[in-house]
Design a protein around this motif. Structure first.
Motif, PDB file in Angstrom:
ATOM      1  N   ARG A  54       0.853  -1.193   0.000  1.00  8.75           N
ATOM      2  CA  ARG A  54       0.000   0.000   0.000  1.00  8.75           C
ATOM      3  C   ARG A  54       0.885   1.238   0.000  1.00  8.75           C
ATOM      4  NH1 ARG A  54      -3.278  -1.329   5.209  1.00  8.75           N
ATOM      5  NH2 ARG A  54      -2.160  -3.262   5.288  1.00  8.75           N
ATOM      6  N   GLY A  55       0.278   2.381  -0.134  1.00  8.34           N
ATOM      7  CA  GLY A  55       1.026   3.638  -0.117  1.00  8.34           C
ATOM      8  C   GLY A  55       1.834   3.801   1.162  1.00  8.34           C
ATOM      9  N   VAL A  56       2.930   4.465   1.095  1.00  5.08           N
ATOM     10  CA  VAL A  56       3.788   4.660   2.264  1.00  5.08           C
ATOM     11  C   VAL A  56       3.914   6.147   2.580  1.00  5.08           C
ATOM     12  CG1 VAL A  56       5.104   2.557   1.817  1.00  5.08           C
ATOM     13  CG2 VAL A  56       5.908   4.711   0.863  1.00  5.08           C
ATOM     14  N   TRP A  57       4.192   6.465   3.813  1.00  6.77           N
ATOM     15  CA  TRP A  57       4.352   7.851   4.244  1.00  6.77           C
ATOM     16  C   TRP A  57       5.816   8.275   4.252  1.00  6.77           C
ATOM     17  CZ3 TRP A  57       7.543   8.078   8.339  1.00  6.77           C
ATOM     18  CH2 TRP A  57       7.638   6.950   9.133  1.00  6.77           C
ATOM     19  N   TRP A  58       6.739   7.301   4.224  1.00  8.50           N
ATOM     20  CA  TRP A  58       8.157   7.641   4.317  1.00  8.50           C
ATOM     21  C   TRP A  58       8.775   7.832   2.949  1.00  8.50           C
ATOM     22  CZ3 TRP A  58       6.200   2.854   5.792  1.00  8.50           C
ATOM     23  CH2 TRP A  58       6.519   1.779   4.982  1.00  8.50           C
ATOM     24  N   SER A  59       9.862   8.593   2.919  1.00  8.45           N
ATOM     25  CA  SER A  59      10.553   8.852   1.655  1.00  8.45           C
ATOM     26  C   SER A  59      11.788   7.973   1.491  1.00  8.45           C
ATOM     27  CB  SER A  59      10.953  10.327   1.569  1.00  8.45           C
ATOM     28  OG  SER A  59      11.841  10.650   2.616  1.00  8.45           O
ATOM     29  N   SER A  60      12.152   7.252   2.555  1.00  3.43           N
ATOM     30  CA  SER A  60      13.308   6.349   2.502  1.00  3.43           C
ATOM     31  C   SER A  60      13.175   5.311   3.610  1.00  3.43           C
ATOM     32  CB  SER A  60      14.616   7.128   2.690  1.00  3.43           C
ATOM     33  OG  SER A  60      14.679   7.655   4.007  1.00  3.43           O
TER      34      SER A  60
END
Length: 62
Positions: A23-29
């Protein structure tokens, strides 16, 4: 230690490609993801990281 690393390293970027999130994630790394995960470990957490008891054991974390 994790917070001092570069956000994008070859091994973590490869992990993102090899094991994509469902699913979509909130983190960029992965670095940002793990820093947040470990900072929540000593609390009862929040959201998907909620736990019944705080984790203060490095052994349990692994």
């Amino acid at each position: 230690m994790l917070a001092k690393l570069e956000p994008h390293l070859p091994i973590s970027d490869r992990h993102e490609l090899d094991v994509p999130q469902k699913r979509g994630v909130w983190w960029s790394s992965q670095q940002q993801h793990m820093v947040h995960w470990f900072s929540d470990a000593v609390t009862r957490g929040s959201g998907a990281f909620t736990r019944a008891e705080p984790n203060t054991s490095a052994h349990t974390t692994l």
